[in-house]
Scaffold this motif. Structure first.
Motif, mmCIF file in Angstrom:
data_model
loop_
_atom_site.group_PDB
_atom_site.id
_atom_site.type_symbol
_atom_site.label_atom_id
_atom_site.label_comp_id
_atom_site.label_asym_id
_atom_site.label_seq_id
_atom_site.Cartn_x
_atom_site.Cartn_y
_atom_site.Cartn_z
ATOM 1 N N LEU A 8 0.847 -1.190 0.000
ATOM 2 C CA LEU A 8 0.000 0.000 0.000
ATOM 3 C C LEU A 8 0.883 1.241 0.000
ATOM 4 C CD1 LEU A 8 -2.600 -1.039 2.738
ATOM 5 C CD2 LEU A 8 -2.902 -1.161 0.281
ATOM 6 N N PRO A 9 0.481 2.305 -0.706
ATOM 7 C CA PRO A 9 1.330 3.492 -0.803
ATOM 8 C C PRO A 9 1.069 4.554 0.258
ATOM 9 C CG PRO A 9 -0.465 3.661 -2.377
ATOM 10 C CD PRO A 9 -0.668 2.371 -1.636
ATOM 11 N N TRP A 10 0.206 4.235 1.245
ATOM 12 C CA TRP A 10 -0.141 5.240 2.249
ATOM 13 C C TRP A 10 0.315 4.771 3.626
ATOM 14 C CZ3 TRP A 10 -4.142 2.857 -0.647
ATOM 15 C CH2 TRP A 10 -4.443 3.532 -1.839
ATOM 16 N N GLN A 11 0.983 5.652 4.335
ATOM 17 C CA GLN A 11 1.553 5.300 5.624
ATOM 18 C C GLN A 11 0.488 4.919 6.637
ATOM 19 O OE1 GLN A 11 3.511 7.994 8.989
ATOM 20 N NE2 GLN A 11 4.845 7.878 7.191
ATOM 21 N N PHE A 12 -0.604 5.678 6.708
ATOM 22 C CA PHE A 12 -1.615 5.435 7.730
ATOM 23 C C PHE A 12 -2.276 4.060 7.583
ATOM 24 C CE2 PHE A 12 -5.968 6.216 9.540
ATOM 25 C CZ PHE A 12 -5.557 6.253 10.864
ATOM 26 N N PRO A 13 -2.735 3.652 6.371
ATOM 27 C CA PRO A 13 -3.278 2.295 6.236
ATOM 28 C C PRO A 13 -2.265 1.198 6.526
ATOM 29 C CG PRO A 13 -3.999 3.660 4.415
ATOM 30 C CD PRO A 13 -2.949 4.431 5.144
ATOM 31 N N VAL A 14 -1.009 1.407 6.127
ATOM 32 C CA VAL A 14 0.022 0.390 6.394
ATOM 33 C C VAL A 14 0.175 0.189 7.895
ATOM 34 C CG1 VAL A 14 2.479 -0.122 6.242
ATOM 35 C CG2 VAL A 14 1.262 0.744 4.240
ATOM 36 N N LEU A 15 0.253 1.287 8.640
ATOM 37 C CA LEU A 15 0.394 1.193 10.096
ATOM 38 C C LEU A 15 -0.827 0.536 10.721
ATOM 39 C CD1 LEU A 15 2.017 4.655 10.897
ATOM 40 C CD2 LEU A 15 3.107 2.410 10.996
ATOM 41 N N LYS A 16 -2.012 0.786 10.158
ATOM 42 C CA LYS A 16 -3.220 0.141 10.671
ATOM 43 C C LYS A 16 -3.109 -1.370 10.564
ATOM 44 C CE LYS A 16 -7.193 3.234 10.520
ATOM 45 N NZ LYS A 16 -8.562 3.413 10.008
ATOM 46 N N PHE A 17 -2.642 -1.840 9.415
ATOM 47 C CA PHE A 17 -2.477 -3.272 9.239
ATOM 48 C C PHE A 17 -1.431 -3.827 10.199
ATOM 49 C CE2 PHE A 17 -4.630 -2.813 5.119
ATOM 50 C CZ PHE A 17 -5.384 -3.971 5.110
ATOM 51 N N LEU A 18 -0.283 -3.173 10.291
ATOM 52 C CA LEU A 18 0.808 -3.687 11.117
ATOM 53 C C LEU A 18 0.413 -3.771 12.581
ATOM 54 C CD1 LEU A 18 3.922 -1.914 9.542
ATOM 55 C CD2 LEU A 18 2.983 -4.185 9.061
ATOM 56 N N VAL A 19 -0.336 -2.792 13.061
ATOM 57 C CA VAL A 19 -0.762 -2.805 14.460
ATOM 58 C C VAL A 19 -1.670 -4.005 14.745
ATOM 59 C CG1 VAL A 19 -2.160 -1.585 16.170
ATOM 60 C CG2 VAL A 19 -0.481 -0.331 14.808
ATOM 61 N N LYS A 20 -2.466 -4.405 13.752
ATOM 62 C CA LYS A 20 -3.412 -5.508 13.952
ATOM 63 C C LYS A 20 -2.761 -6.879 13.793
ATOM 64 C CE LYS A 20 -7.031 -2.878 14.579
ATOM 65 N NZ LYS A 20 -7.782 -2.858 15.870
ATOM 66 N N LEU A 21 -1.570 -6.942 13.206
ATOM 67 C CA LEU A 21 -0.929 -8.226 12.933
ATOM 68 C C LEU A 21 -0.015 -8.622 14.090
ATOM 69 C CD1 LEU A 21 -0.045 -7.650 9.167
ATOM 70 C CD2 LEU A 21 -2.003 -8.892 10.108
ATOM 71 N N CYS A 22 -0.594 -8.830 15.237
ATOM 72 C CA CYS A 22 0.200 -9.058 16.442
ATOM 73 C C CYS A 22 0.807 -10.458 16.506
ATOM 74 C CB CYS A 22 -0.654 -8.784 17.680
ATOM 75 S SG CYS A 22 -2.182 -9.742 17.765
ATOM 76 N N ARG A 23 0.219 -11.431 15.811
ATOM 77 C CA ARG A 23 0.721 -12.805 15.872
ATOM 78 C C ARG A 23 1.368 -13.246 14.569
ATOM 79 N NH1 ARG A 23 -4.257 -16.013 18.971
ATOM 80 N NH2 ARG A 23 -4.328 -14.683 20.820
ATOM 81 N N ILE A 24 1.710 -12.302 13.743
ATOM 82 C CA ILE A 24 2.257 -12.617 12.428
ATOM 83 C C ILE A 24 3.579 -13.380 12.547
ATOM 84 C CG2 ILE A 24 3.542 -10.447 12.227
ATOM 85 C CD1 ILE A 24 1.497 -11.941 9.394
ATOM 86 N N ARG A 25 3.754 -14.375 11.679
ATOM 87 C CA ARG A 25 4.994 -15.155 11.650
ATOM 88 C C ARG A 25 5.805 -14.891 10.388
ATOM 89 N NH1 ARG A 25 5.266 -19.122 15.495
ATOM 90 N NH2 ARG A 25 3.359 -19.508 16.672
ATOM 91 N N ILE A 26 5.127 -14.577 9.286
ATOM 92 C CA ILE A 26 5.794 -14.269 8.022
ATOM 93 C C ILE A 26 5.218 -12.957 7.517
ATOM 94 C CG2 ILE A 26 6.244 -15.031 5.670
ATOM 95 C CD1 ILE A 26 5.811 -17.903 6.593
ATOM 96 N N LEU A 27 6.086 -11.975 7.280
ATOM 97 C CA LEU A 27 5.640 -10.654 6.841
ATOM 98 C C LEU A 27 6.457 -10.209 5.633
ATOM 99 C CD1 LEU A 27 3.942 -8.087 7.245
ATOM 100 C CD2 LEU A 27 5.709 -7.267 8.834
ATOM 101 N N VAL A 28 5.729 -9.801 4.578
ATOM 102 C CA VAL A 28 6.352 -9.290 3.365
ATOM 103 C C VAL A 28 5.844 -7.872 3.146
ATOM 104 C CG1 VAL A 28 6.645 -9.598 0.881
ATOM 105 C CG2 VAL A 28 6.465 -11.606 2.370
ATOM 106 N N LEU A 29 6.763 -6.914 3.106
ATOM 107 C CA LEU A 29 6.424 -5.516 2.850
ATOM 108 C C LEU A 29 6.968 -5.153 1.471
ATOM 109 C CD1 LEU A 29 7.199 -3.919 6.348
ATOM 110 C CD2 LEU A 29 5.021 -4.778 5.461
ATOM 111 N N ARG A 30 6.041 -4.903 0.530
ATOM 112 C CA ARG A 30 6.404 -4.685 -0.864
ATOM 113 C C ARG A 30 6.916 -3.270 -1.122
ATOM 114 N NH1 ARG A 30 7.035 -9.798 -2.727
ATOM 115 N NH2 ARG A 30 5.176 -11.066 -2.379
ATOM 116 N N LEU A 31 7.131 -2.976 -2.405
ATOM 117 C CA LEU A 31 7.821 -1.754 -2.804
ATOM 118 C C LEU A 31 7.063 -0.483 -2.426
ATOM 119 C CD1 LEU A 31 10.347 -0.732 -4.239
ATOM 120 C CD2 LEU A 31 9.065 -0.767 -6.378
#
Length: 449
Positions: A269-292
């Protein structure tokens, strides 16, 4: 001795169901007993490539003509119980629309479990195949895959609504429909487990809202395109395990809830605020890929806004340049990280947007580097201003590091590989491995001389 022909019909039909339909019909030459079995098939798989002659192209008219003639002949003579599976892969033009729609109506029935249409428009016209309304109210349908050249119309009336209580997999790729129509379909998929929305062309009608709210959903892939921006995009999926969201543009507000069970995620996603929203909710994530696209916004976010991923074991970052501050900030947030992959996605001739930024020695050694990080992979690497400082740092503080793998272009390697072997390593087991960029090598082989 022909032992296979002695098997019961139900077993033989089950074996034939795994073959392309054209191949299954060829088995009739093996035995007379097999002849009637072909007409009792309940699983059909047709692919235009099976009807090509040598030196013919994918868009060849004659192969498509033979395919449609065969499908028409088989469906017209089909006398078995209702069809359970129908797969069709071919290209279509404006004259094929009615033919393919007739195929769909013919196979549609109360026992249809899978409908898989992979259609490619020959002339890019707007003569797309329309899905009959009855398909979207089929109570037996478990898998629905619609790929290209297809339009999903609105219900004919409120008395004929969508109803897909058994649907577990829904895949829509390059399909044309409206936002309201798509949301209406999703609201009637009460058992959905896998949802793929890829490159959909959505015309805005109604309220301009798209809600993905399923208590049963386990896998979500969303790569949507909109004619007009959505007013609201909602994701509420308490059972979700895998998330892949890539949206370059298309919504003004996003709401994310109940992502606490996600184990694997890819975000672009190209917007900081939505990206942070997702990251805050992914508390149990084991594999994370952050694209370009994330690289264009997340490095500017204050580090304290990035949550700590206490369970993360694999992290992949796609970057335009070697932003060591971004990489080190992410390492500080991943205390259990075992694998770090940094993927370069830029030309070496692109201007470095962070040219004035220099290597900053971290105040604190990341916990993962001292205790868990075993593998670092650098893909499609080319040299930048502070890469040596970064490599020297991770080799010096990587107490359990086992391997540093660097994929590099042969023409840009220069003397750097030899210099890297001279850096001190805290881990005696650490191996430094170089490999050449295979994509670049293949391009050079194919390039005219």
């Amino acid at each position: 001795m022909d032992r296979i022909s002695n098997l019961p019909d139900c077993i033989l039909l089950h074996i034939l169901s795994f073959l392309p339909t054209k191949t299954a019909f060829f088995t009739a030459v093996l035995s007379r007993r097999w002849t009637h079995l072909c007409h009792d098939l309940q699983h059909f798989d047709f692919n235009q490539i099976q009807f090509h002659n040598r030196n013919q192209t994918w868009s060849d008219f004659s192969s498509r003509k033979r395919l449609f003639a065969t499908v028409n002949w088989i469906l017209s003579r089909h006398k078995a119980p209702p069809i359970r599976t129908f797969r069709l892969t071919c290209n279509v033009d404006q004259f094929d629309q009615s033919t393919v729609e007739w195929f769909i109506r013919k196979v549609f029935g109360p026992n249809l479990e899978e409908l898989n249409l992979q259609l490619s428009l020959v002339d890019r016209s707007y003569h797309r195949v329309f899905i009959p309304n009855g398909v979207l109210s089929c109570t037996s349908l478990v898998t629905l895959r619609l790929n290209g050249g297809i339009t999903i119309p609105s219900p004919l009336s409120s008395s004929c609504p969508y109803h897909l209580p058994s649907l577990k997999t829904l895949q829509l790729y390059n399909v044309v429909t409206s936002v309201g129509n798509l949301e209406e379909i999703l609201s009637h998929c009460t058992a959905l487990e896998t949802l793929i929305l890829d490159s959909i062309v959505l015309s805005r009608e109604g309220q301009g809202q798209l809600r993905i709210c399923f208590p049963s959903l386990k896998s979500l892939h969303s790569k949507s395109c909109f004619w007009e921006p959505l007013r609201l995009f909602v994701i509420d999926t308490p059972s979700l395990k895998r998330l892949d969201i890539q949206v370059e543009s298309g919504f003004r507000e996003i709401r994310v809830r109940n992502l606490h069970n996600v184990e694997e995620a890819s975000i672009n996603l190209p917007w900081q605020f939505p990206v942070l929203k997702f990251l805050v909710k992914l508390c149990r994530i084991r594999i994370l890929v952050l694209r370009l696209l994330v690289f264009d916004c997340l490095p500017d976010a204050p580090p304290h806004l990035i949550p700590e991923f206490t369970c993360l074991q694999r992290l992949e970052l796609t970057v335009r340049c070697f932003d060591t501050r971004y990489i080190m900030d992410m390492l500080q947030k991943c205390p259990m990280l075992k694998l770090l992959a940094v993927v370069f996605n830029a030309s070496p001739y692109d201007k470095d947007p962070l040219l004035s930024r220099k290597w900053e020695h971290p105040v604190k050694v990341p916990t993962c580097l001292a205790s868990h990080l075993q593998l670092i992979k650098i893909k499609r690497y080319f040299e930048s201003r502070d890469d040596r400082d970064f490599f020297a740092y991770v080799l010096q503080h990587g107490l359990v590091l086992e391997s540093l793998d660097i994929q590099v272009d042969r023409a840009r390697a220069k003397g750097f590989p030899e210099e890297l072997f001279l850096f001190p390593r805290s881990s005696k087991a650490c191996q430094i491995n170089f490999c050449w960029n295979q994509e670049e090598e293949e391009k050079k082989k194919k390039a005219p001389r």
